[in-house]
Write an enzyme that holds these catalytic residues in place. Structure first.
Site, PDB file in Angstrom:
ATOM      1  N   TYR A 100      27.437 -11.831 -27.188  1.00  0.00           N
ATOM      2  CA  TYR A 100      26.385 -10.855 -26.907  1.00  0.00           C
ATOM      3  C   TYR A 100      26.954  -9.529 -26.439  1.00  0.00           C
ATOM      4  CZ  TYR A 100      27.026 -11.797 -21.897  1.00  0.00           C
ATOM      5  OH  TYR A 100      27.556 -11.922 -20.642  1.00  0.00           O
ATOM      6  N   GLY A 117      34.027  -6.205 -18.796  1.00  0.00           N
ATOM      7  CA  GLY A 117      33.543  -5.024 -18.089  1.00  0.00           C
ATOM      8  C   GLY A 117      34.348  -3.852 -18.593  1.00  0.00           C
ATOM      9  N   THR A 118      33.869  -3.271 -19.703  1.00  0.00           N
ATOM     10  CA  THR A 118      34.741  -2.327 -20.402  1.00  0.00           C
ATOM     11  C   THR A 118      34.874  -0.984 -19.694  1.00  0.00           C
ATOM     12  OG1 THR A 118      32.842  -1.862 -21.820  1.00  0.00           O
ATOM     13  CG2 THR A 118      34.537  -3.341 -22.692  1.00  0.00           C
ATOM     14  N   ASN A 119      34.006  -0.678 -18.726  1.00  0.00           N
ATOM     15  CA  ASN A 119      34.222   0.564 -17.978  1.00  0.00           C
ATOM     16  C   ASN A 119      35.511   0.455 -17.173  1.00  0.00           C
ATOM     17  OD1 ASN A 119      31.778   1.322 -18.954  1.00  0.00           O
ATOM     18  ND2 ASN A 119      30.662   1.019 -17.039  1.00  0.00           N
ATOM     19  N   ASP A 120      35.577  -0.613 -16.346  1.00  0.00           N
ATOM     20  CA  ASP A 120      36.782  -0.785 -15.532  1.00  0.00           C
ATOM     21  C   ASP A 120      37.981  -1.166 -16.390  1.00  0.00           C
ATOM     22  OD1 ASP A 120      36.561  -0.047 -12.870  1.00  0.00           O
ATOM     23  OD2 ASP A 120      35.359  -1.809 -12.369  1.00  0.00           O
ATOM     24  N   GLY A 139      26.426  27.097 -41.113  1.00  0.00           N
ATOM     25  CA  GLY A 139      27.675  27.692 -40.653  1.00  0.00           C
ATOM     26  C   GLY A 139      28.516  28.100 -41.834  1.00  0.00           C
ATOM     27  N   LYS A 142      26.098  19.456 -52.853  1.00  0.00           N
ATOM     28  CA  LYS A 142      25.265  20.260 -53.739  1.00  0.00           C
ATOM     29  C   LYS A 142      25.756  20.145 -55.176  1.00  0.00           C
ATOM     30  CE  LYS A 142      23.857  24.093 -51.711  1.00  0.00           C
ATOM     31  NZ  LYS A 142      24.188  25.411 -51.117  1.00  0.00           N
ATOM     32  N   HIS A 172      14.819  27.530 -40.526  1.00  0.00           N
ATOM     33  CA  HIS A 172      16.079  27.052 -39.933  1.00  0.00           C
ATOM     34  C   HIS A 172      15.801  26.233 -38.672  1.00  0.00           C
ATOM     35  CE1 HIS A 172      19.691  27.453 -37.359  1.00  0.00           C
ATOM     36  NE2 HIS A 172      20.323  27.230 -38.503  1.00  0.00           N
ATOM     37  N   MET A 218      29.087  29.805 -45.642  1.00  0.00           N
ATOM     38  CA  MET A 218      28.617  31.057 -46.202  1.00  0.00           C
ATOM     39  C   MET A 218      27.253  30.875 -46.859  1.00  0.00           C
ATOM     40  SD  MET A 218      29.980  33.519 -49.202  1.00  0.00           S
ATOM     41  CE  MET A 218      28.784  32.844 -50.344  1.00  0.00           C
ATOM     42  N   ARG A 260      26.029 -10.348 -10.904  1.00  0.00           N
ATOM     43  CA  ARG A 260      27.383 -10.075 -10.426  1.00  0.00           C
ATOM     44  C   ARG A 260      27.381 -10.013  -8.903  1.00  0.00           C
ATOM     45  NH1 ARG A 260      30.248  -4.562 -12.051  1.00  0.00           N
ATOM     46  NH2 ARG A 260      28.749  -3.719 -10.559  1.00  0.00           N
ATOM     47  N   ARG A 316      23.585  -5.866 -11.287  1.00  0.00           N
ATOM     48  CA  ARG A 316      24.462  -5.437 -10.192  1.00  0.00           C
ATOM     49  C   ARG A 316      23.712  -5.665  -8.897  1.00  0.00           C
ATOM     50  NH1 ARG A 316      24.407  -1.249 -14.020  1.00  0.00           N
ATOM     51  NH2 ARG A 316      26.427  -0.765 -14.950  1.00  0.00           N
ATOM     52  N   ARG A 334      27.333  29.643 -54.491  1.00  0.00           N
ATOM     53  CA  ARG A 334      26.782  28.808 -53.420  1.00  0.00           C
ATOM     54  C   ARG A 334      27.871  27.933 -52.828  1.00  0.00           C
ATOM     55  NH1 ARG A 334      22.028  25.680 -56.503  1.00  0.00           N
ATOM     56  NH2 ARG A 334      21.174  25.571 -54.383  1.00  0.00           N
ATOM     57  N   SER A 378      32.657 -11.867 -19.215  1.00  0.00           N
ATOM     58  CA  SER A 378      31.931 -10.674 -19.600  1.00  0.00           C
ATOM     59  C   SER A 378      32.924  -9.522 -19.494  1.00  0.00           C
ATOM     60  CB  SER A 378      30.742 -10.468 -18.669  1.00  0.00           C
ATOM     61  OG  SER A 378      30.090  -9.273 -19.021  1.00  0.00           O
ATOM     62  N   GLU A 423      38.076  -7.405 -16.479  1.00  0.00           N
ATOM     63  CA  GLU A 423      38.137  -5.946 -16.359  1.00  0.00           C
ATOM     64  C   GLU A 423      39.487  -5.468 -15.858  1.00  0.00           C
ATOM     65  OE1 GLU A 423      35.013  -4.757 -13.634  1.00  0.00           O
ATOM     66  OE2 GLU A 423      35.161  -6.648 -12.561  1.00  0.00           O
ATOM     67  N   CYS A 470      29.656  -5.843 -21.147  1.00  0.00           N
ATOM     68  CA  CYS A 470      28.600  -5.255 -20.324  1.00  0.00           C
ATOM     69  C   CYS A 470      28.901  -3.845 -19.852  1.00  0.00           C
ATOM     70  CB  CYS A 470      28.309  -6.152 -19.120  1.00  0.00           C
ATOM     71  SG  CYS A 470      29.686  -6.243 -17.973  1.00  0.00           S
ATOM     72  N   ARG A 525      18.886  16.654 -52.305  1.00  0.00           N
ATOM     73  CA  ARG A 525      19.741  15.895 -51.378  1.00  0.00           C
ATOM     74  C   ARG A 525      18.852  14.960 -50.586  1.00  0.00           C
ATOM     75  NH1 ARG A 525      20.914  21.208 -47.699  1.00  0.00           N
ATOM     76  NH2 ARG A 525      18.749  21.697 -47.389  1.00  0.00           N
TER      77      ARG A 525
HETATM   78  P1  ADP Z   1      21.515  26.667 -48.839  1.00  0.00           P
HETATM   79  O1  ADP Z   1      22.561  25.631 -48.836  1.00  0.00           O
HETATM   80  O2  ADP Z   1      21.539  27.558 -47.665  1.00  0.00           O
HETATM   81  O3  ADP Z   1      20.170  26.086 -49.136  1.00  0.00           O
HETATM   82  P2  ADP Z   1      21.593  27.452 -51.570  1.00  0.00           P
HETATM   83  O4  ADP Z   1      22.863  27.637 -52.301  1.00  0.00           O
HETATM   84  O5  ADP Z   1      20.875  26.203 -51.855  1.00  0.00           O
HETATM   85  O6  ADP Z   1      21.869  27.633 -50.044  1.00  0.00           O
HETATM   86  O7  ADP Z   1      20.698  28.659 -51.985  1.00  0.00           O
HETATM   87  C1  ADP Z   1      19.861  29.434 -51.202  1.00  0.00           C
HETATM   88  C2  ADP Z   1      18.601  29.772 -52.002  1.00  0.00           C
HETATM   89  O8  ADP Z   1      18.919  30.404 -53.223  1.00  0.00           O
HETATM   90  C3  ADP Z   1      17.814  28.540 -52.355  1.00  0.00           C
HETATM   91  O9  ADP Z   1      16.452  28.809 -52.217  1.00  0.00           O
HETATM   92  C4  ADP Z   1      18.151  28.311 -53.795  1.00  0.00           C
HETATM   93  O10 ADP Z   1      17.134  27.634 -54.433  1.00  0.00           O
HETATM   94  C5  ADP Z   1      18.342  29.723 -54.309  1.00  0.00           C
HETATM   95  N1  ADP Z   1      19.258  29.744 -55.450  1.00  0.00           N
HETATM   96  C6  ADP Z   1      20.522  29.298 -55.468  1.00  0.00           C
HETATM   97  N2  ADP Z   1      21.047  29.397 -56.690  1.00  0.00           N
HETATM   98  C7  ADP Z   1      20.087  29.912 -57.484  1.00  0.00           C
HETATM   99  C8  ADP Z   1      20.028  30.228 -58.861  1.00  0.00           C
HETATM  100  N3  ADP Z   1      21.047  30.008 -59.680  1.00  0.00           N
HETATM  101  N4  ADP Z   1      18.889  30.759 -59.335  1.00  0.00           N
HETATM  102  C9  ADP Z   1      17.842  30.971 -58.520  1.00  0.00           C
HETATM  103  N5  ADP Z   1      17.826  30.693 -57.199  1.00  0.00           N
HETATM  104  C10 ADP Z   1      18.944  30.162 -56.683  1.00  0.00           C
HETATM  105 MG    MG Z   2      19.790  24.999 -50.610  1.00  0.00          MG
END
Ligand code: ADP
Ligand code: MG
Ligand code: MG
Length: 896
Positions: free
Chosen positions: A873, A788-791, A114, A35, A477, A116, A639, A583, A105, A786, A767, A853, A361
C-alpha cells in the site's frame, strides 16, 4: 510533383505535406513537432490542408551547435520544399504577377507558449502586393495583408516595439473617425504600409526586407532563436520540458480568411473544454485573419446556433452564417476525433466558402472536462476503460477535490465576465506577474488582474490562485493557459477599468486597490468583493465512475495519513482503505493537554512522568476510539511518539508558570530542566523509539490507550478495529524486540482486564539506512514495515529537509537530482534501499506487510515505483487519496 529533397549529408531536415505528398510518414511528433506532425496527419487522411513543409526539430539542435547558422544543405532542402508548395498551388514565391504567400509557424513537440509567434502573409513586398491585388480583384484585401505582414514581422522577427505599430493603426482609424480595422480603405492601408516601413527603418536602422527569401530566412532563424528566449525557458522549467527537444518550423501556403464576408477564421474544440460536454465549441470571425480571434480585437461569434442562443448573443453563429461550410467543418470534427481518439483543439480558415484546416491537437481541458471526456469516450466505444483511466492526469484531480463557492453564501458581485476556467479562488488583487510571484512566494493568495495576459505573464499566472482579465474571449491566452494550469479564470470583464500604474481597478462605481481581497468564480464568470464561503465538492458522477474503473485495475492499496476525526472522515469519503500513518504527537499539542505533556517531559523521575501520563491516558484513549470508529473495520497504523521531546517544551514565561502551577515545581527548576533537554542535532537525537527505550512508561501509556480504545469500540459497535502499532526510528532488531515485548505485555494486561482480545500487529517504520540493511533481522520481530520516506530521504542523503531550501533548487537546476527528492522519491538511491529492505524483509517473513507513508505516497512517479517494487500500500494525505488511487491504477496498467 517535386522529387524527394536532395541533401549533401545523410540527415534530412525538410518534410513536405499536403497536395498528396507526405514525407512525414507516420507523423513523428518528436521529429516534426506537434503542429507539423498533425498537419501531415490531417493531410494524409484527406482533409483540406494548405500544402507546406516542416523543418525538423533536429535542425534546431544543429542550429545551436553551429552558433546560430544553417548548414548549406538546408538551403537546397528549403528550395525543394518551396517548389512543392508552388507545384500544388500553381503560384510562385516572389512572383509579381501571382505571388505565393506563406506562413512561418513554430511548433515544438508539445504546444509551448513562449515560442515565436506565427508570421502570416510572408512573401509580400511592393511588387507582389500589386499581383495579389490583381489576382484577388481586391485592392483592400491585398493592402490589408501587406500591412498585417509588416506589423507581424516587425514584432516577432525583428522584435521591434509593437506599441508604435498599434498606435499608428489607431491613429489611422481615428483620423477617419472609424472604430473597426475592417473599415479602413485600400488607400488608408496603403498609407499605413508607408508609415509602418518608416517605423521599421527608424527602430531597426535598416529598411524593411523586401526580398522574399530574406524574409523567409529571417523568419526561420527567428523561430529557432525563440527556443532559447527567456519566456520559452521559463515555460520549460515550469513544465519539465527538456531543452534538448528543440522546435520545428512549419512553412505553409497561406489561405485567407480576410477575403470578404464568405471568408472567416476560427478556433474550435470538438467537445466543450470547460465541462467536457459533447457539443462542438468554438468561436469565429468573419473577414479576419489568424490571431484576430485569440487576440480579442473584435468580439468573436459563436460556432453553433445552440451556443449563440444559450449566450443570448445577437451576431449570427457560423451554423447560420456559413451553413454549408459549417456542415463540412462538423464532418471534419468527427473524422478528427475518430482518427486521434481524443478531443481536438482545431484552427481553421474559410476562404471564400472553402474550408481549410490549419491545426489540430489534443485539446487542453479542465480536470472536470478531462474526466467527463474520458468516461464518455469509453462509453461511446472510442477508447477502452483502461485507456480512460490512463488518460486523466492524477495531479489534475486536485482541482476537483477542493471546495467550490457555497451557493448559499452571501456574495457582493461587482462584475461578470466569461467563465473561462472553472473553480473558485479568493485572494489579494495584484496587477503584474512579478508582484504575483513575489507575494505568492511569501505565502499570500493573490488574484492576478490584467487587461489581457500574454506569454510574459506565465510565471505570475502560475503563482496566482486565480486570473481576472478585462479583455479576451473563451479562447484568449488567459483562458487557455489558465485551463491548462488548473487556475480559475474569469476573462473579458469589459466593465473593469484597470489602471496598472495606479494599482487599482474601477468597476460599477467601486474602486479595488492592490491588496484588496476579491473572489472569482471561473464557472460562472462572477467577480466578488471579499472572500466567499465554500462547500465540499461532489464526488459521484464521472469522478465516481472513473475511480471505480481505476479501482478495478489497481493492485496497490491506498491508505491515508490522518490523525484528526475531520481528516479521517475526508479520507474515507475519498476512498482511503485504512490509515497508514496516524501520528500521535499532534494530539499532544492540544491546548487542554499540553500542560500535562510538559509536566511529563520536565519530570525529574519516572514517578513524576507516570503522574502526568495518567492525565494523558484518557485523552489518548478517546482520540483513538474516535478514529477506530470512523475507520470501522479498516486497518489503522498508529505511530508511537516520535519527535524530540524538547519540541513540546514551554518557551514563554507564562507557559512555564502554567506548568509550575500544575505541578508545584518552581519555575527556576523547570527552566533548568528545559535547558538540560537542549539538543545539538535533535533530528538525530533523543527521539523515535529511543524515547520508548529510555522512558518505557510513555509507550506503555500509548499502547494502553490504543488497546483500551480498540476493545471498547469492538464491544460498543460490534466491529473490531484493526490496530497496527508502529514503532518509529528503529535501527536495530533489539530495539524493536524490547518495545514489542512492552506492547505485547500491555495488550495482554488490557485484554485480561477487559475479558476480551482482538488481533493487532506490531511493526516498524523503515526510515534509517541501517534498518533497511538489517531488514531481514528486523522482520523476525516486526509484522510490517512502513517506509517513512521523509526521514529515509533525509538520512540516506544526509540532507535536512528543513535546511534544504538553500541549495536544493540549485541541485535540481544542475541535474544533480532530477527532482526535489522530498517531493518525488529519489528512486536510484533511496529507492534502492527500499527495494533491498523489501527483499530482505520478505525473505524472513514472506507475508510481511509493506507500505510507504512519506509525502511521496501521494506523488504519481513515486507511486509507480511502489507498484514496481511490489509494496502492499501507499499512504497519502486525505486530499491526495484519489490522486494516489488513480496513479496506482495507472502504474498497474503500465506494468500489465
Ligand atoms: P499558435 O501556435 O500560436 O496557434 P499558429 O502557427 O497556429 O500559432 O498560427 C497562428 C494563427 O495563424 C492561427 O490562427 C492560424 O490558424 C493562422 N495561420 C497559420 N498559418 C496559416 C496559413 N497558412 N494560412 C492562414 N492562416 C494561418
Ligand atoms: Mg495555432
Ligand atoms: Mg500564437
Amino acid at each position: 510533383m517535386a522529387s524527394l529533397p536532395v541533401t549533401d549529408h545523410d540527415e534530412r531536415y525538410v518534410y513536405r505535406f499536403g497536395g498528396g505528398v507526405s514525407d512525414g510518414g507516420n507523423g513523428d511528433r518528436n521529429l516534426l513537432g506537434g503542429k507539423g506532425a498533425n498537419l501531415d496527419g490531417m493531410a494524409s487522411i484527406g482533409l483540406p490542408v494548405p500544402p507546406g513543409f516542416t523543418i525538423s526539430t533536429a535542425m534546431c539542435a544543429r542550429y545551436y551547435d553551429e552558433g546560430g547558422a544553417f548548414p548549406d544543405s538546408l538551403r537546397g532542402e528549403v528550395a525543394n520544399g518551396l517548389a512543392h508548395i508552388e507545384a500544388v498551388t500553381g503560384k510562385r514565391f516572389g512572383d509579381a504577377a501571382d505571388p505565393l504567400l506563406v506562413s512561418v509557424r513554430s511548433g515544438a513537440r508539445i504546444s509551448m507558449p513562449g515560442m515565436m509567434d506565427t508570421v502570416l502573409n510572408l512573401g509580400l513586398n511592393d511588387d507582389t502586393v500589386a499581383g495579389l491585388a490583381a489576382v484577388s480583384g481586391d485592392d483592400r484585401f491585398a493592402w490589408d495583408s501587406y500591412r498585417r505582414f509588416i506589423q507581424m514581422y516587425a514584432d516577432v522577427v525583428l522584435e521591434l516595439d509593437h506599441g508604435a505599430f498599434e498606435d499608428a493603426l489607431e491613429i489611422a482609424k481615428e483620423d477617419k473617425g472609424l472604430t473597426l480595422d475592417t473599415e479602413l480603405s485600400a488607400d488608408d492601408l496603403r498609407a499605413l504600409v508607408t508609415t509602418y516601413k518608416g517605423l521599421v527603418e527608424e527602430q531597426w536602422g535598416k529598411p524593411f526586407p523586401l526580398d522574399v527569401h530574406d524574409q523567409l530566412w529571417g523568419a526561420i532563424g527567428a523561430v529557432f532563436g525563440s527556443w532559447q528566449s527567456d519566456r520559452a525557458k521559463v515555460y520549460r522549467r515550469l513544465n519539465d520540458i527538456p531543452a534538448g527537444w528543440g522546435t520545428a518550423v512549419n512553412v505553409q501556403a497561406m489561405v485567407f480568411g480576410n477575403m470578404g464576408d464568405t471568408s472567416a477564421t476560427g478556433v474550435a474544440f470538438t467537445r466543450d473544454p470547460s465541462t467536457g460536454e459533447r457539443a462542438y465549441y468554438g468561436e469565429f470571425l468573419i473577414n479576419a485573419q489568424g490571431e484576430d480571434v485569440v487576440a480579442g480585437i473584435r468580439t468573436p461569434q459563436y460556432l453553433t446556433l445552440a451556443a449563440r442562443e444559450k449566450a443570448g448573443a445577437r451576431a449570427a453563429s457560423m451554423e447560420e452564417a456559413l451553413p454549408d461550410t459549417y456542415v463540412e467543418l462538423a464532418r471534419v470534427f468527427d473524422l478528427l476525433e475518430t482518427h486521434y481518439r481524443d478531443m481536438q483543439d482545431i484552427e481553421f480558415t474559410v476562404q471564400q466558402g472553402k474550408l481549410w484546416m490549419l491545426q489540430t491537437r489534443s485539446g487542453k481541458r479542465t480536470a472536470k472536462a478531462a474526466l467527463k471526456i474520458a468516461v464518455d469516450m469509453a462509453n461511446e466505444g472510442l477508447i477502452t476503460q483502461d485507456e480512460a483511466v490512463a488518460r486523466v492526469d492524477p495531479a489534475a484531480l486536485d482541482q476537483l477535490l477542493h471546495p467550490t463557492l457555497d451557493p448559499k453564501a452571501p456574495r457582493d458581485v461587482i462584475a461578470k465576465g466569461l467563465p473561462a476556467s472553472p473553480g473558485a479562488a479568493s485572494g489579494k488583487v495584484v496587477f503584474d506577474a512579478d508582484t504575483a510571484e513575489k507575494q505568492a512566494a511569501a505565502g499570500v493568495a493573490v488574484i492576478l488582474v490584467r487587461v489581457e495576459t500574454s506569454p510574459e505573464d506565465i510565471h505570475g499566472m502560475h503563482a496566482a490562485k486565480g486570473i481576472l482579465t478585462a479583455r479576451g474571449g473563451m479562447t484568449s491566452h488567459a483562458a487557455v493557459v489558465a485551463r491548462g494550469m488548473g487556475r480559475p479564470c474569469v476573462s473579458g470583464v469589459g466593465s473593469l477599468a484597470i489602471s496598472a500604474k495606479d494599482k487599482l481597478f474601477r468597476v460599477a462605481g467601486r474602486e479595488v486597490k492592490e491588496g484588496d481581497i476579491v473572489t472569482i468564480d471561473g464557472a460562472t464568470g462572477e467577480v466578488m468583493l471579499g472572500e466567499v464561503a465554500t462547500v465540499q465538492p461532489e464526488l459521484a458522477g464521472d469522478f465516481g465512475t472513473l475511480m471505480a474503473w481505476a479501482d478495478e485495475v489497481r493492485r496497490l492499496k491506498v491508505r491515508t495519513n490522518a490523525e484528526t476525526p475531520l481528516d479521517c472522515r475526508t479520507a474515507r469519503r475519498f476512498g482511503a482503505e485504512g490509515i497508514g500513518l496516524c501520528r500521535t504527537e499532534h494530539m499532544f499539542f492540544d491546548a487542554a493537554r499540553i500542560t500535562a505533556v510538559r509536566q511529563m517531559i520536565l519530570a525529574e523521575d519516572e514517578a513524576g512522568r507516570r503522574a502526568a501520563l495518567a492525565k494523558l491516558l484518557p485523552e489518548q484513549r478517546s482520540d483513538f476510539a474516535e478514529i477506530f470508529e470512523i475507520m470501522a473495520g479498516l486497518p489503522v497504523t498508529i505511530r508511537l511518539l516520535d519527535p524530540p521531546l524538547h519540541e513540546f517544551l514551554p518557551h514563554e514565561d507564562a507557559e512555564f508558570n502554567e506548568v509550575a502551577a500544575a505541578t508545584g515545581v518552581a519555575v527556576d527548576q523547570l527552566k533548568r530542566r528545559a535547558a538540560e533537554l537542549h539538543e545539538f542535532n535533535p533530528m538525530l537525537g533523543h527521539r523515535g523509539c529511543r524515547l520508548g527505550i529510555t522512558y518505557p512508561e510513555i509507550y506503555e501509556m500509548q499502547a494502553r490507550a490504543i488497546f483500551e480504545a480498540a476493545v471498547d469500540v469492538a464491544t460498543r459497535t460490534g466491529e473490531a478495529p484493526i490496530p497496527e502499532v508502529m514503532v518509529p526510528l528503529v535501527a536495530t532488531r533489539r530495539e524493536l524486540e524490547i518495545i514489542k515485548a512492552l506492547i505485547d505485555r500491555t495488550a495482554a494486561a488490557v485484554f485480561a482486564e477487559k475479558g476480551r482480545t482482538l488481533d493487532y500487529l506490531v511493526g516498524t517504520m523503515i526510515e534509517l539506512p541501517r534498518a533497511a540493511l538489517k531488514a531481514g533481522e528486523i522482520a523476525e520481530v516486526g509484522a510490517f514495515f512502513s517506509f517513512g520516506t521523509n526521514d529515509l530521504t533525509q538520512t540516506a542523503l544526509g540532507v535536512s529537509r528543513d535546511d534544504a531550501a538553500r541549495f536544493l533548487g540549485t541541485y535540481v537546476e544542475q541535474g544533480i537530482y532530477p527532482k526535489d527528492p522530498f517531493v518525488s522519491l529519489d528512486v536510484e538511491g533511496v529507492g534502492e534501499l527500499i527495494q533491498l529492505a523489501a527483499e530482505r524483509g520478505r525473505a524472513t517473513r514472506p507475508d510481511i506487510k509493506l507500505g510507504i507513508c512519506g509525502e511521496h505516497g501521494g506523488d504519481p512517479a513515486s507511486i509507480a515505483f511502489c507498484e514496481a517494487t511490489g509494496l502492499d500500500y501507499v499512504s497519502a494525505s486525505p486530499y491526495r487519496v484519489p490522486i494516489a488511487r488513480l496513479a496506482a491504477a495507472q502504474a498497474a496498467l503500465k506494468a500489465k
